[in-house]
Scaffold this motif. Structure first.
Motif, PDB file in Angstrom:
ATOM      1  N   PHE A  10      39.871  -1.594  46.248  1.00  0.00           N
ATOM      2  CA  PHE A  10      39.301  -2.903  45.928  1.00  0.00           C
ATOM      3  C   PHE A  10      39.987  -3.571  44.742  1.00  0.00           C
ATOM      4  N   VAL A  11      40.936  -2.880  44.086  1.00  0.00           N
ATOM      5  CA  VAL A  11      41.611  -3.438  42.914  1.00  0.00           C
ATOM      6  C   VAL A  11      42.737  -4.367  43.368  1.00  0.00           C
ATOM      7  N   PRO A  12      42.765  -5.620  42.908  1.00  0.00           N
ATOM      8  CA  PRO A  12      43.839  -6.538  43.300  1.00  0.00           C
ATOM      9  C   PRO A  12      45.185  -6.076  42.756  1.00  0.00           C
ATOM     10  N   ALA A  13      46.243  -6.389  43.470  1.00  0.00           N
ATOM     11  CA  ALA A  13      47.582  -5.921  43.094  1.00  0.00           C
ATOM     12  C   ALA A  13      47.950  -6.334  41.679  1.00  0.00           C
ATOM     13  N   GLU A  14      47.564  -7.559  41.284  1.00  0.00           N
ATOM     14  CA  GLU A  14      47.925  -8.029  39.947  1.00  0.00           C
ATOM     15  C   GLU A  14      47.173  -7.292  38.851  1.00  0.00           C
ATOM     16  N   GLY A  15      46.162  -6.514  39.229  1.00  0.00           N
ATOM     17  CA  GLY A  15      45.405  -5.757  38.237  1.00  0.00           C
ATOM     18  C   GLY A  15      46.130  -4.534  37.719  1.00  0.00           C
ATOM     19  N   ASN A  16      47.271  -4.223  38.326  1.00  0.00           N
ATOM     20  CA  ASN A  16      48.006  -3.029  37.897  1.00  0.00           C
ATOM     21  C   ASN A  16      49.416  -3.371  37.437  1.00  0.00           C
ATOM     22  N   VAL A  17      49.609  -4.625  36.968  1.00  0.00           N
ATOM     23  CA  VAL A  17      50.920  -5.046  36.494  1.00  0.00           C
ATOM     24  C   VAL A  17      51.155  -4.488  35.093  1.00  0.00           C
ATOM     25  N   THR A  18      52.264  -3.792  34.922  1.00  0.00           N
ATOM     26  CA  THR A  18      52.597  -3.174  33.648  1.00  0.00           C
ATOM     27  C   THR A  18      53.539  -4.074  32.850  1.00  0.00           C
ATOM     28  N   LYS A  19      53.195  -4.319  31.577  1.00  0.00           N
ATOM     29  CA  LYS A  19      54.031  -5.153  30.714  1.00  0.00           C
ATOM     30  C   LYS A  19      54.254  -4.437  29.376  1.00  0.00           C
ATOM     31  N   PRO A  20      55.043  -3.369  29.393  1.00  0.00           N
ATOM     32  CA  PRO A  20      55.244  -2.589  28.163  1.00  0.00           C
ATOM     33  C   PRO A  20      56.126  -3.313  27.152  1.00  0.00           C
ATOM     34  N   ASP A  21      55.870  -3.065  25.901  1.00  0.00           N
ATOM     35  CA  ASP A  21      56.727  -3.558  24.826  1.00  0.00           C
ATOM     36  C   ASP A  21      57.907  -2.591  24.699  1.00  0.00           C
ATOM     37  N   PRO A  22      59.149  -3.043  24.967  1.00  0.00           N
ATOM     38  CA  PRO A  22      60.298  -2.135  24.905  1.00  0.00           C
ATOM     39  C   PRO A  22      60.464  -1.441  23.557  1.00  0.00           C
ATOM     40  N   LYS A  24      58.148  -0.352  21.811  1.00  0.00           N
ATOM     41  CA  LYS A  24      57.111   0.668  21.700  1.00  0.00           C
ATOM     42  C   LYS A  24      57.077   1.561  22.940  1.00  0.00           C
ATOM     43  N   THR A  25      58.238   1.678  23.607  1.00  0.00           N
ATOM     44  CA  THR A  25      58.348   2.448  24.843  1.00  0.00           C
ATOM     45  C   THR A  25      59.376   3.564  24.687  1.00  0.00           C
ATOM     46  N   ALA A  26      59.040   4.747  25.174  1.00  0.00           N
ATOM     47  CA  ALA A  26      59.953   5.888  25.114  1.00  0.00           C
ATOM     48  C   ALA A  26      60.177   6.458  26.507  1.00  0.00           C
ATOM     49  N   LEU A  27      61.371   6.956  26.734  1.00  0.00           N
ATOM     50  CA  LEU A  27      61.677   7.719  27.942  1.00  0.00           C
ATOM     51  C   LEU A  27      61.431   9.188  27.635  1.00  0.00           C
ATOM     52  N   LEU A  28      60.744   9.876  28.537  1.00  0.00           N
ATOM     53  CA  LEU A  28      60.512  11.314  28.389  1.00  0.00           C
ATOM     54  C   LEU A  28      61.046  12.028  29.630  1.00  0.00           C
ATOM     55  N   VAL A  29      62.082  12.832  29.445  1.00  0.00           N
ATOM     56  CA  VAL A  29      62.665  13.628  30.523  1.00  0.00           C
ATOM     57  C   VAL A  29      62.100  15.038  30.429  1.00  0.00           C
ATOM     58  N   VAL A  30      61.426  15.483  31.491  1.00  0.00           N
ATOM     59  CA  VAL A  30      60.686  16.747  31.463  1.00  0.00           C
ATOM     60  C   VAL A  30      61.416  17.847  32.241  1.00  0.00           C
ATOM     61  N   MET A 156      56.193   7.112  15.552  1.00  0.00           N
ATOM     62  CA  MET A 156      57.178   6.089  15.906  1.00  0.00           C
ATOM     63  C   MET A 156      56.543   4.823  16.465  1.00  0.00           C
ATOM     64  N   GLY A 157      55.219   4.816  16.590  1.00  0.00           N
ATOM     65  CA  GLY A 157      54.534   3.640  17.099  1.00  0.00           C
ATOM     66  C   GLY A 157      54.691   3.426  18.591  1.00  0.00           C
ATOM     67  N   ILE A 158      54.960   4.492  19.320  1.00  0.00           N
ATOM     68  CA  ILE A 158      55.136   4.396  20.769  1.00  0.00           C
ATOM     69  C   ILE A 158      53.781   4.232  21.460  1.00  0.00           C
ATOM     70  N   GLU A 159      53.728   3.317  22.429  1.00  0.00           N
ATOM     71  CA  GLU A 159      52.498   3.073  23.188  1.00  0.00           C
ATOM     72  C   GLU A 159      52.658   3.319  24.681  1.00  0.00           C
ATOM     73  N   CYS A 160      53.895   3.297  25.159  1.00  0.00           N
ATOM     74  CA  CYS A 160      54.167   3.474  26.592  1.00  0.00           C
ATOM     75  C   CYS A 160      55.257   4.531  26.778  1.00  0.00           C
ATOM     76  N   VAL A 161      55.071   5.401  27.762  1.00  0.00           N
ATOM     77  CA  VAL A 161      56.053   6.459  28.042  1.00  0.00           C
ATOM     78  C   VAL A 161      56.486   6.372  29.505  1.00  0.00           C
ATOM     79  N   GLY A 183      45.708   8.096  25.546  1.00  0.00           N
ATOM     80  CA  GLY A 183      45.709   6.658  25.313  1.00  0.00           C
ATOM     81  C   GLY A 183      47.036   5.962  25.493  1.00  0.00           C
ATOM     82  N   PHE A 184      48.045   6.665  25.991  1.00  0.00           N
ATOM     83  CA  PHE A 184      49.341   6.042  26.227  1.00  0.00           C
ATOM     84  C   PHE A 184      49.387   5.416  27.623  1.00  0.00           C
ATOM     85  N   GLU A 185      50.113   4.326  27.733  1.00  0.00           N
ATOM     86  CA  GLU A 185      50.423   3.776  29.048  1.00  0.00           C
ATOM     87  C   GLU A 185      51.592   4.590  29.613  1.00  0.00           C
TER      88      GLU A 185
END
Length: 232
Positions: A10-22, A24-30, A156-161, A183-185
């Protein structure tokens, strides 16, 4: 990725649009380590010795043809744009592995003994960390629970991974869930990950999408970040 679970139909497609701040974004290779990834070493060699190679052809084929090249593509993008690059890897501190979590002592594929400093524990050459990039050691599936990675991100103030690596349904999934709970995106480019079978990979993505992360492709991830970089 199109969501197909009853929880979110029931969630509209636009409800899951991600807009991370570059910024505050980190790449994590596992866990893209020699033990798990190389076709002529570690787990691959064991599979061949035990006559199980045919069962693992999908996994190593996807790693070679899809996951490694796409991780390299993401790494190049993050480095070019001076965005944060981090790694999590399985590596115990005692040579006998007595500091490992119970999860990494279980019989079978998960009985992982990779002491720090060994060739098996190192990140593969194709994705080798640069000197100033952060690599954390863990003796659990989750990068957060097995290290001080969360504290590093907070500092480092990262909010999105953007999370990639192996295997989708174990260490990657555990890491994604713990990042979300902290709490991270989280963005999960599915073609930068791999599980033992396509069925396991797809099932885990369906479960995690929307609630724990946004499942994307490598190209979609780069497009999202490029769009946000233009706004800086």
């Amino acid at each position: 990725m199109e969501n197909k679970t009853l929880y979110y139909e029931f969630v509209p497609a636009e409800g899951n649009v991600t807009k991370p701040d570059p910024e505050k974004t980190a790449l994590l290779v596992v866990d893209m380590q020699n033990q798990f990834v190389k076709k002529d070493f570690g787990d691959a060699r064991i599979a061949k010795e035990k006559g199980m190679w045919d069962s693992w052809k999908y996994f190593y084929g996807r790693l070679e043809n899809t996951v490694i090249p796409n991780n390299k593509k993401l790494l190049d993008f993050f480095r070019k744009n001076k965005m944060e690059v981090t790694y999590g890897r399985i590596a115990c501190y005692h040579k006998d592995g007595r500091d490992r979590s119970p999860v990494q002592r279980r019989p079978g594929w998960n009985n992982i003994l990779l002491p720090v400093g060994t060739y098996a524990a190192e990140i593969i050459d194709e994705l080798k960390p640069l000197k100033d990039e952060i690599v954390v050691e863990k003796t659990t599936d989750s990068v957060l629970y097995g290290s001080n990675y969360e504290r590093i991100l907070r500092n480092m103030g990262i909010e999105c991974v953007v999370c990639t690596g192996v295997v989708t349904d174990q260490c990657v999934a555990s890491t994604v869930r713990s990042l979300a709970d902290a709490g991270f995106e989280v963005i999960l480019p599915e073609d930068c990950c791999c599980a033992a079978t396509k069925e396991l990979h797809d099932a885990e993505l369906t479960i995690m999408n929307q609630i724990y992360c946004s499942v994307t492709s490598v190209d979609e991830t780069i497009e999202i970040l490029e769009r946000q970089l233009k706004n800086i």
